[in-house]
Design a protein around this motif. Structure first.
Motif, PDB file in Angstrom:
ATOM      1  N   ALA A   1      11.716  18.479 -18.120  1.00 56.86           N
ATOM      2  CA  ALA A   1      11.960  18.055 -16.741  1.00 56.86           C
ATOM      3  C   ALA A   1      12.998  18.970 -16.100  1.00 56.86           C
ATOM      4  CB  ALA A   1      12.458  16.613 -16.719  1.00 56.86           C
TER       5      ALA A   1
ATOM      6  N   GLY B   1      10.898  16.236  -8.331  1.00 54.55           N
ATOM      7  CA  GLY B   1      11.072  16.547  -9.736  1.00 54.55           C
ATOM      8  C   GLY B   1       9.918  15.960 -10.512  1.00 54.55           C
TER       9      GLY B   1
ATOM     10  N   ARG C   1       8.686  14.786 -14.886  1.00 55.23           N
ATOM     11  CA  ARG C   1       8.980  14.682 -16.317  1.00 55.23           C
ATOM     12  C   ARG C   1       7.653  14.561 -17.044  1.00 55.23           C
ATOM     13  NH1 ARG C   1      13.092  14.069 -19.474  1.00 55.23           N
ATOM     14  NH2 ARG C   1      14.518  13.571 -17.774  1.00 55.23           N
TER      15      ARG C   1
ATOM     16  N   PRO D   1      17.858  15.901 -14.106  1.00 58.18           N
ATOM     17  CA  PRO D   1      16.445  15.504 -14.262  1.00 58.18           C
ATOM     18  C   PRO D   1      16.321  13.994 -14.260  1.00 58.18           C
ATOM     19  CG  PRO D   1      17.071  17.138 -15.899  1.00 58.18           C
ATOM     20  CD  PRO D   1      18.326  16.712 -15.222  1.00 58.18           C
TER      21      PRO D   1
END
Length: 153
Positions: free
Chosen positions: A48, A94, A96, A152
């Motif tokens: 991430a 963002g 992940r 992250p």
């Protein structure tokens, strides 16, 4: 003036990337007359980047293989294999990786951000310095208009 650009896999630059992943540089500004950058990440579960926004370019990514969570302007979404995301400039985002591994195709337009990837990562054709780790560097990111907003997610 744009011209044909063709690079076979053995001619493409591969960078060591976050958490032991790789980023293959498929196209850059030099190859596309500044129009776009295209790369392919091969990463593991948990990879991430910091929560960030791009000042200069829009970003598109396609999850070729795997699953991920994506955050866009504080909204969370699940992305499955084959899913595509458009992330406009100046909007925080963002992701992940949630699967064991993933392949992620990324396109940034216009080009330029590849400089940040090259400064942050390590060309795998070069000897690996002892103890080297790829770590996000907010100062390097900022030089390329990539503003780190937080850790992250």
């Amino acid at each position: 003036m744009s011209m044909l650009y063709l690079a076979q896999p053995e001619q493409q630059q591969v960078l060591e990337w976050l958490d032991g992943g790789t980023l293959t540089m498929l196209l850059d500004g030099k190859a596309t007359d500044g129009q776009l950058m295209m790369g392919r990440f091969h990463v593991q579960k948990g990879e991430a980047p910091p929560y960030h926004k791009h000042l200069y370019e829009d970003e598109i990514f396609m999850l070729v293989k795997g699953t991920a969570l994506v955050w866009h302007d504080d909204q969370e979404y699940e992305l499955n294999e084959g899913g595509v995301v458009f992330l406009p400039r100046n909007v925080a985002h963002g992701y992940r990786i949630t699967s064991d591994e993933a392949d992620l195709l990324v396109i940034n337009t216009p080009a330029g951000i590849e400089g940040m990837f090259r400064e942050t990562g390590r060309d795998t054709r070069e000897p690996r310095p002892e103890g080297f780790q790829v770590k996000p560097n907010p100062e390097v990111a900022e030089r390329y208009g990539n503003v780190v907003i937080g850790p992250p997610r």
